[in-house]
Design a protein around this motif. Structure first.
Motif, PDB file in Angstrom:
ATOM      1  N   ILE A 634       0.865  -1.171   0.000  1.00 29.18           N
ATOM      2  CA  ILE A 634       0.000   0.000   0.000  1.00 29.18           C
ATOM      3  C   ILE A 634       0.903   1.223   0.000  1.00 29.18           C
ATOM      4  CG2 ILE A 634      -0.209  -0.001   2.527  1.00 29.18           C
ATOM      5  CD1 ILE A 634      -3.066   1.147   2.104  1.00 29.18           C
ATOM      6  N   GLY A 635       0.568   2.195  -0.817  1.00 26.11           N
ATOM      7  CA  GLY A 635       1.495   3.309  -0.968  1.00 26.11           C
ATOM      8  C   GLY A 635       0.824   4.640  -1.187  1.00 26.11           C
ATOM      9  N   PHE A 636       1.654   5.663  -1.124  1.00 25.52           N
ATOM     10  CA  PHE A 636       1.213   7.045  -1.317  1.00 25.52           C
ATOM     11  C   PHE A 636       2.202   7.733  -2.238  1.00 25.52           C
ATOM     12  CE2 PHE A 636       1.716  11.525  -0.047  1.00 25.52           C
ATOM     13  CZ  PHE A 636       0.446  11.993  -0.356  1.00 25.52           C
ATOM     14  N   GLU A 637       1.677   8.505  -3.183  1.00 24.46           N
ATOM     15  CA  GLU A 637       2.527   9.207  -4.127  1.00 24.46           C
ATOM     16  C   GLU A 637       2.086  10.660  -4.233  1.00 24.46           C
ATOM     17  OE1 GLU A 637       4.237   8.317  -8.576  1.00 24.46           O
ATOM     18  OE2 GLU A 637       2.127   7.936  -8.189  1.00 24.46           O
ATOM     19  N   LEU A 638       3.060  11.565  -4.335  1.00 24.31           N
ATOM     20  CA  LEU A 638       2.769  12.994  -4.411  1.00 24.31           C
ATOM     21  C   LEU A 638       3.654  13.622  -5.487  1.00 24.31           C
ATOM     22  CD1 LEU A 638       1.200  15.375  -3.037  1.00 24.31           C
ATOM     23  CD2 LEU A 638       3.226  15.701  -1.609  1.00 24.31           C
ATOM     24  N   ASN A 639       3.047  14.291  -6.469  1.00 22.20           N
ATOM     25  CA  ASN A 639       3.772  15.028  -7.508  1.00 22.20           C
ATOM     26  C   ASN A 639       3.313  16.471  -7.480  1.00 22.20           C
ATOM     27  OD1 ASN A 639       2.697  12.283  -9.347  1.00 22.20           O
ATOM     28  ND2 ASN A 639       4.779  12.441  -8.611  1.00 22.20           N
ATOM     29  N   GLY A 640       4.229  17.398  -7.723  1.00 17.63           N
ATOM     30  CA  GLY A 640       3.838  18.806  -7.714  1.00 17.63           C
ATOM     31  C   GLY A 640       4.751  19.681  -8.543  1.00 17.63           C
ATOM     32  N   PHE A 650       9.867  24.943  -9.742  1.00 20.04           N
ATOM     33  CA  PHE A 650      10.254  23.732  -9.029  1.00 20.04           C
ATOM     34  C   PHE A 650       9.315  22.590  -9.426  1.00 20.04           C
ATOM     35  CE2 PHE A 650      11.505  27.273  -6.305  1.00 20.04           C
ATOM     36  CZ  PHE A 650      12.832  26.965  -6.019  1.00 20.04           C
ATOM     37  N   ASN A 651       9.888  21.414  -9.622  1.00 17.92           N
ATOM     38  CA  ASN A 651       9.123  20.190  -9.848  1.00 17.92           C
ATOM     39  C   ASN A 651       9.584  19.149  -8.839  1.00 17.92           C
ATOM     40  OD1 ASN A 651       7.459  20.204 -12.591  1.00 17.92           O
ATOM     41  ND2 ASN A 651       9.305  21.438 -12.883  1.00 17.92           N
ATOM     42  N   GLY A 652       8.654  18.417  -8.275  1.00 15.71           N
ATOM     43  CA  GLY A 652       9.048  17.399  -7.304  1.00 15.71           C
ATOM     44  C   GLY A 652       8.066  16.257  -7.242  1.00 15.71           C
ATOM     45  N   ASP A 653       8.529  15.116  -6.748  1.00 14.23           N
ATOM     46  CA  ASP A 653       7.632  13.992  -6.481  1.00 14.23           C
ATOM     47  C   ASP A 653       8.174  13.165  -5.330  1.00 14.23           C
ATOM     48  OD1 ASP A 653       8.859  11.251  -7.670  1.00 14.23           O
ATOM     49  OD2 ASP A 653       9.455  12.913  -8.956  1.00 14.23           O
ATOM     50  N   PHE A 654       7.256  12.530  -4.627  1.00 12.53           N
ATOM     51  CA  PHE A 654       7.592  11.694  -3.471  1.00 12.53           C
ATOM     52  C   PHE A 654       6.758  10.434  -3.548  1.00 12.53           C
ATOM     53  CE2 PHE A 654       6.614  10.254   0.847  1.00 12.53           C
ATOM     54  CZ  PHE A 654       7.892  10.040   1.351  1.00 12.53           C
ATOM     55  N   ASN A 655       7.394   9.285  -3.271  1.00 11.05           N
ATOM     56  CA  ASN A 655       6.711   8.005  -3.359  1.00 11.05           C
ATOM     57  C   ASN A 655       7.042   7.175  -2.126  1.00 11.05           C
ATOM     58  OD1 ASN A 655       6.459   5.040  -4.174  1.00 11.05           O
ATOM     59  ND2 ASN A 655       5.517   6.061  -5.920  1.00 11.05           N
ATOM     60  N   PHE A 656       6.009   6.658  -1.464  1.00  9.84           N
ATOM     61  CA  PHE A 656       6.197   5.825  -0.279  1.00  9.84           C
ATOM     62  C   PHE A 656       5.315   4.596  -0.399  1.00  9.84           C
ATOM     63  CE2 PHE A 656       4.578   4.351   3.792  1.00  9.84           C
ATOM     64  CZ  PHE A 656       5.752   4.134   4.514  1.00  9.84           C
ATOM     65  N   ASN A 657       5.881   3.424  -0.087  1.00 10.30           N
ATOM     66  CA  ASN A 657       5.013   2.248  -0.006  1.00 10.30           C
ATOM     67  C   ASN A 657       5.472   1.318   1.116  1.00 10.30           C
ATOM     68  OD1 ASN A 657       6.427  -0.298  -1.220  1.00 10.30           O
ATOM     69  ND2 ASN A 657       6.891   1.313  -2.724  1.00 10.30           N
ATOM     70  N   ARG A 676       9.567   1.393   1.741  1.00 10.84           N
ATOM     71  CA  ARG A 676      10.498   1.954   0.771  1.00 10.84           C
ATOM     72  C   ARG A 676       9.971   3.303   0.309  1.00 10.84           C
ATOM     73  NH1 ARG A 676      12.436  -1.149  -4.818  1.00 10.84           N
ATOM     74  NH2 ARG A 676      13.972   0.415  -5.492  1.00 10.84           N
ATOM     75  N   PHE A 677      10.834   4.289   0.205  1.00 13.61           N
ATOM     76  CA  PHE A 677      10.383   5.597  -0.265  1.00 13.61           C
ATOM     77  C   PHE A 677      11.477   6.260  -1.093  1.00 13.61           C
ATOM     78  CE2 PHE A 677      12.070   6.038   4.000  1.00 13.61           C
ATOM     79  CZ  PHE A 677      12.944   7.105   3.902  1.00 13.61           C
ATOM     80  N   SER A 678      11.053   7.163  -1.956  1.00 15.24           N
ATOM     81  CA  SER A 678      11.997   7.883  -2.814  1.00 15.24           C
ATOM     82  C   SER A 678      11.425   9.269  -3.103  1.00 15.24           C
ATOM     83  CB  SER A 678      12.223   7.129  -4.131  1.00 15.24           C
ATOM     84  OG  SER A 678      11.019   7.026  -4.869  1.00 15.24           O
ATOM     85  N   GLY A 679      12.294  10.175  -3.515  1.00 19.43           N
ATOM     86  CA  GLY A 679      11.860  11.536  -3.815  1.00 19.43           C
ATOM     87  C   GLY A 679      12.776  12.201  -4.815  1.00 19.43           C
ATOM     88  N   ARG A 680      12.261  13.216  -5.479  1.00 21.97           N
ATOM     89  CA  ARG A 680      13.027  13.953  -6.475  1.00 21.97           C
ATOM     90  C   ARG A 680      12.584  15.413  -6.449  1.00 21.97           C
ATOM     91  NH1 ARG A 680      11.197  11.536 -10.509  1.00 21.97           N
ATOM     92  NH2 ARG A 680      12.773   9.921 -10.819  1.00 21.97           N
ATOM     93  N   LEU A 681      13.533  16.340  -6.533  1.00 23.10           N
ATOM     94  CA  LEU A 681      13.222  17.766  -6.589  1.00 23.10           C
ATOM     95  C   LEU A 681      14.122  18.420  -7.640  1.00 23.10           C
ATOM     96  CD1 LEU A 681      11.656  20.213  -5.460  1.00 23.10           C
ATOM     97  CD2 LEU A 681      13.533  20.525  -3.830  1.00 23.10           C
ATOM     98  N   THR A 682      13.498  19.146  -8.571  1.00 20.73           N
ATOM     99  CA  THR A 682      14.234  19.822  -9.636  1.00 20.73           C
ATOM    100  C   THR A 682      13.891  21.300  -9.623  1.00 20.73           C
ATOM    101  OG1 THR A 682      14.224  17.838 -11.031  1.00 20.73           O
ATOM    102  CG2 THR A 682      14.657  19.941 -12.124  1.00 20.73           C
ATOM    103  N   GLY A 683      14.910  22.139  -9.610  1.00 17.21           N
ATOM    104  CA  GLY A 683      14.718  23.578  -9.668  1.00 17.21           C
ATOM    105  C   GLY A 683      15.353  24.148 -10.922  1.00 17.21           C
ATOM    106  N   LYS A 684      14.634  25.072 -11.574  1.00 20.10           N
ATOM    107  CA  LYS A 684      15.172  25.700 -12.783  1.00 20.10           C
ATOM    108  C   LYS A 684      15.176  27.200 -12.599  1.00 20.10           C
ATOM    109  CE  LYS A 684      14.867  25.993 -17.770  1.00 20.10           C
ATOM    110  NZ  LYS A 684      14.251  25.507 -19.017  1.00 20.10           N
ATOM    111  N   LEU A 685      16.312  27.838 -12.930  1.00 23.55           N
ATOM    112  CA  LEU A 685      16.516  29.265 -12.747  1.00 23.55           C
ATOM    113  C   LEU A 685      16.860  29.891 -14.091  1.00 23.55           C
ATOM    114  CD1 LEU A 685      16.931  31.654 -10.721  1.00 23.55           C
ATOM    115  CD2 LEU A 685      19.335  30.970 -10.616  1.00 23.55           C
ATOM    116  N   GLY A 686      16.063  30.887 -14.513  1.00 22.05           N
ATOM    117  CA  GLY A 686      16.324  31.598 -15.747  1.00 22.05           C
ATOM    118  C   GLY A 686      17.129  32.863 -15.488  1.00 22.05           C
ATOM    119  N   LEU A 687      18.299  32.957 -16.103  1.00 21.06           N
ATOM    120  CA  LEU A 687      19.189  34.099 -15.912  1.00 21.06           C
ATOM    121  C   LEU A 687      19.182  34.987 -17.155  1.00 21.06           C
ATOM    122  CD1 LEU A 687      22.227  32.242 -14.288  1.00 21.06           C
ATOM    123  CD2 LEU A 687      20.362  33.431 -13.133  1.00 21.06           C
ATOM    124  N   PRO A 688      19.702  36.207 -17.041  1.00 19.91           N
ATOM    125  CA  PRO A 688      19.798  37.072 -18.219  1.00 19.91           C
ATOM    126  C   PRO A 688      20.675  36.448 -19.299  1.00 19.91           C
ATOM    127  CG  PRO A 688      20.122  38.323 -16.192  1.00 19.91           C
ATOM    128  CD  PRO A 688      20.122  36.876 -15.815  1.00 19.91           C
TER     129      PRO A 688
END
Length: 786
Positions: A634-640, A650-657, A676-688
């Motif tokens: 049984i698990g829970f997943e979160l994406n945002g 920012f993009n991220g996701d978390f997974n737990f089971n 078992r659980f895992s997660g990922r976070l990605t940030g993007k920055l736009g510069l001149p």
């Protein structure tokens, strides 16, 4: 649909206008550069005084348009994404009909550049029975293969050995454009011939509908490849280099005319993929330990070409013929240092050197016929025939040099002749019976024919002698016939889709040396249910159920598999049975201002679970797949996704089971609980100055296995992009696994034995340069596989 919306809009607008003389304005819109028609361009007649729309339409497939209105004045605007807006202010409304003739739209390079910027970040969409990951031009995808792209997809993990798992479950069916493909065969490493720039989107289907074959207890990953259809000649060229060696050149071309769409992608290069390995086998009863440490290389020169054409017979019938050919020349040197201990006393040391050469031809061909019906463009009949082949001719020689103590192992040679041919025939029919109800039905027949001739020779004095105990010729033939039907009802707020699939499997394996014959025939029923409800524009829910199957593959069934380290040997199990799963899932989709949030609760029940069981004997760890009990998860997943500023996202996701295992093997109980659980976070920055920076971090927890534990880890990727000439030229720099912390580590420990394995790929640097011409966008091409 667009014409209908225009009609409704302008009908409301007409209510406030007095009756004027009826005027008809018509013309034809072409591209200035190519003289090709511009279909679906927006044509609007504007009121000059109030600056509001009076009437409008869109151009047809030939670029023609007709606008009717009862007015005495105004001006006409013609617009299309990527082109400069065309305006006509001097129109003669005293005539009943005005023909503007041929009009030309000029390409707007700045607008095109803006479109590319908006498409750079990968996004996830939710549909009734799947999540769609649209592959953008994320910097971390520079110089990477389909495996690395998959590792950025929410819910998906790819370990450094290239094994793909979905929500922690490795029973994944990977498809290419909705069909089985030799390019999706993990065991052949062929996913490396698909690169990030070739992928349009990846569909994550944790509860597939009955339309899809039932293979894969975890679900389906469907990789949709790009096939440009922009008219005229378009394309892009890219160059990549990297450390360790990762050098490639790629070309993508597309030529579209009225009847034909010709497309091709080709690439070639050289790459080197080192991998550091450490292992220890310890017999706790005798006190004897064998330790090994070394580096394996996979040096590879490769070539890949895809060529195809769409022939538009008429507006309702399209014929597509395509093919792919890839060829790899491998050199796999490795050097492993062994040492043997009695308790803490060193008794012997030796080196094992490997020299391996291999050639891997792969090809695939496909014929598709699609028929649309006049009453509805979604009313279709689709037939496809696909054939593919993967071959491997490999020779290896292992030399053991004793540096301390007595000789332990003889020198050995291995030779492999592997051939795999797959054939898939599909017929799918879709009929929207009404505005909300759709019926689907179809049939599929899949043939898998594989042969693996494997020989092991040992040096006896000056002669090489065949070892009959390790030599075999294994034949594998599987045929699966599937029938399905689905019915879907979907309106603005509520949707329901029911389906049933029936599959008949006929499997035959033969070990020709010993005449071991294994035949399995079985028929299964796979029901599916999907439902969705939209409460409002900011909140909706989805519910799904499916039954799935995981059929053992050749590498699971073949009694001989790996001989690289003769103290850690992997073998197959010809008696392995399929595993079945029942999957339930509830998903909520939220919009919270500048943030989007998607969460899922899922339950997965699996029977006859296929697990790799390790048996320790005479300091050798023998690992083989076995059917071991059941698994409840049984698990829970979160994406945002959150974009607080135009230049920051920012993009991220978390997974737990949480899982519960029940089962036993050879009298040993494998009952245990774990998480078992895992997660990922990605940030993007736009510069001149058109510079983008991207940072991505990912973590994997440790978790229990049926015999031991796998360690957790955290790793980070870093990327930098500079755009030149308004995006026509792109320079990318990517650093994968910045801190060299992405590992695979397992420990198996019991009262009598202890086994430790550790692997690491290390840090990768990649520099890429690409140029797009015509309407082609600059891309990021590389042949890097893993």
């Amino acid at each position: 649909m667009r014409s209908l919306l225009f009609s409704l809009y302008f009908l409301i607008s007409f209510c406030g206008l007095s009756q004027e003389q009826q005027t008809i304005i018509k013309g034809r819109v072409l591209e200035q550069e190519t003289n090709m028609p511009v279909p679906y361009a927006t044509v609007v007649l504007m009121d000059a005084k109030q600056n509001q729309a009076i009437s409008g339409t869109t151009t047809d497939e030939d670029g023609k348009f007709t606008v009717e209105a009862s007015v005495s004045g105004g001006y006409l605007q013609i617009s299309f994404m990527g082109f400069k807006t065309l305006t006509f202010k001097e129109l003669d409304f005293s005539k009943k009909e005005t023909d503007l003739g041929t009009l030309y739209l000029e390409q707007d390079t700045e607008a095109l550049d803006e479109v590319v910027v908006r498409a750079e970040v990968s996004t996830t969409q939710f549909k009734l029975d799947r999540k769609v990951f649209n592959v953008g031009q994320d910097i971390a995808s520079t110089g990477v293969s389909a495996l690395e792209v998959l590792n950025n997809v929410p819910s998906v993990n790819v370990n450094i050995e290239g094994q793909v798992s979905l929500r922690g479950n490795s029973g994944v069916q990977i498809l290419i454009d909705g069909k089985p493909s030799v390019l999706a065969d993990e065991s052949s490493n062929a996913l490396g011939t698909i690169t990030a720039d070739m992928i349009d989107r990846i569909e994550v289907i944790t509860n597939p509908s009955a339309k899809y074959e039932a293979e894969g207890t975890a679900g389906i990953l469907n990789i949709i490849l790009k096939k440009e259809e922009k008219k005229g000649l378009n394309g892009s060229i890219s160059l990549n280099t990297g450390i360790p060696d990762n050098h490639s050149v790629g070309v993508s071309l597309n030529r579209r005319t009225e009847k034909f769409n010709l497309f091709t992608q080709l690439g070639g290069g050289y790459r080197s993929l080192p991998r550091d390995n450490t292992s220890e086998n310890r017999n706790l009863e005798t006190g004897i330990s064998v330790l090994s440490e070394g580096t394996e290389y996979r040096n590879e020169a490769f070539f890949n070409i895809t060529l195809g054409t769409d022939y538009h017979i008429n507006d309702l019938n399209v014929l597509t013929l395509s093919g792919n050919f890839a060829y790899e020349v491998e050199d796999q040197p490795s050097h492993t240092y062994f040492s043997s201990y009695q308790d803490t006393i060193l008794e012997s040391e030796w080196n094992r050197k490997e020299v391996t050469d291999a050639t891997n031809p792969k090809w695939q061909y496909e014929l598709n016929y699609k028929k649309e019906f006049k009453n509805n463009e979604e009313h279709t009949l689709l037939f496809s025939a696909l054939g593919s082949f993967f071959g491997k001719a490999q020779e290896s020689e292992f030399n053991n040099i004793t540096t301390l103590g007595s000789a332990v192992n003889p020198d050995q040679q291995t030779e492999t002749e592997f051939q795999q041919a797959d054939y898939t025939f599909k017929l799918d029919y879709t009929n929207p019976l009404s505005e909300g109800f759709t019926l689907e039905t179809g049939v599929q027949y899949v043939i898998n024919d594989v042969g693996n001739d494997y020989e092991v020779r040992e040096l006896d004095g000056e002669n090489w002698v065949v070892d009959p105990n390790l030599t075999n010729n294994f034949e594998y033939n599987q045929k699966v016939l599937g029938l399905y039907g689905t019915g879907a009802y979907e309106k603005d707020k509520w949707g329901l889709k029911l389906g049933l699939r029936v599959e008949h499997t006929n499997l035959h394996t033969l070990l020709t040396n010993t005449k071991e014959d294994n035949k399995q025939t079985y028929t299964d029923y796979f029901p599916t249910v999907h439902s969705s409800y939209k409460f409002n524009d900011d909140f909706s829910v989805q519910l799904g159920y499916s039954k799935r199957i995981f059929r053992p593959r050749l590498w699971d069934l073949n009694p001989f598999f790996n001989f690289r380290n003769n103290y850690n040997i992997r073998v197959g199990n010809p008696d392995l049975q399929p595993e079945y799963s029942h999957s339930y899932e509830l998903t909520g989709i939220f919009k919270l201002g500048k943030a989007t949030l998607n969460s899922s609760i899922f339950y997965l029940y699996t029977t006859d679970v296929v697990e790799r069981v390790s048996i320790f004997q005479d300091n050798v760890t023998l690992t083989t797949p076995e059917n071991v009990g059941t698994n409840n998860a049984i698990g829970f997943e979160l994406n945002g996704k959150y974009s607080p500023l135009d230049w920051l996202s920012f993009n991220g996701d978390f997974n737990f089971n949480y899982f519960q295992r029940d089962g036993d093997f050879e009298g040993q109980s494998f009952d245990f609980n774990g998480q078992r659980f895992s997660g990922r976070l990605t940030g993007k920055l736009g510069l001149p100055a058109d510079v983008d920076v991207e940072v991505s971090g990912q973590f994997e927890s440790d978790y229990k296995t049926i015999q031991g534990d796998n360690s957790g880890f955290v790793f980070m990727d870093l990327g930098l992009r500079k755009k030149i000439l308004k995006g026509k030229v792109v320079v990318n720099l990517a650093i994968n696994d910045v801190f060299e912390s992405r590992i695979f580590e397992s420990i198996i420990s019991n009262t009598n034995t202890y086994n430790f394995n550790h692997s690491k790929r290390g840090r990768f640097f990649t520099l890429g340069l690409s140029y797009g011409f015509g309407k082609g966008e600059a891309m990021t091409y590389s042949g890097r596989r893993r």
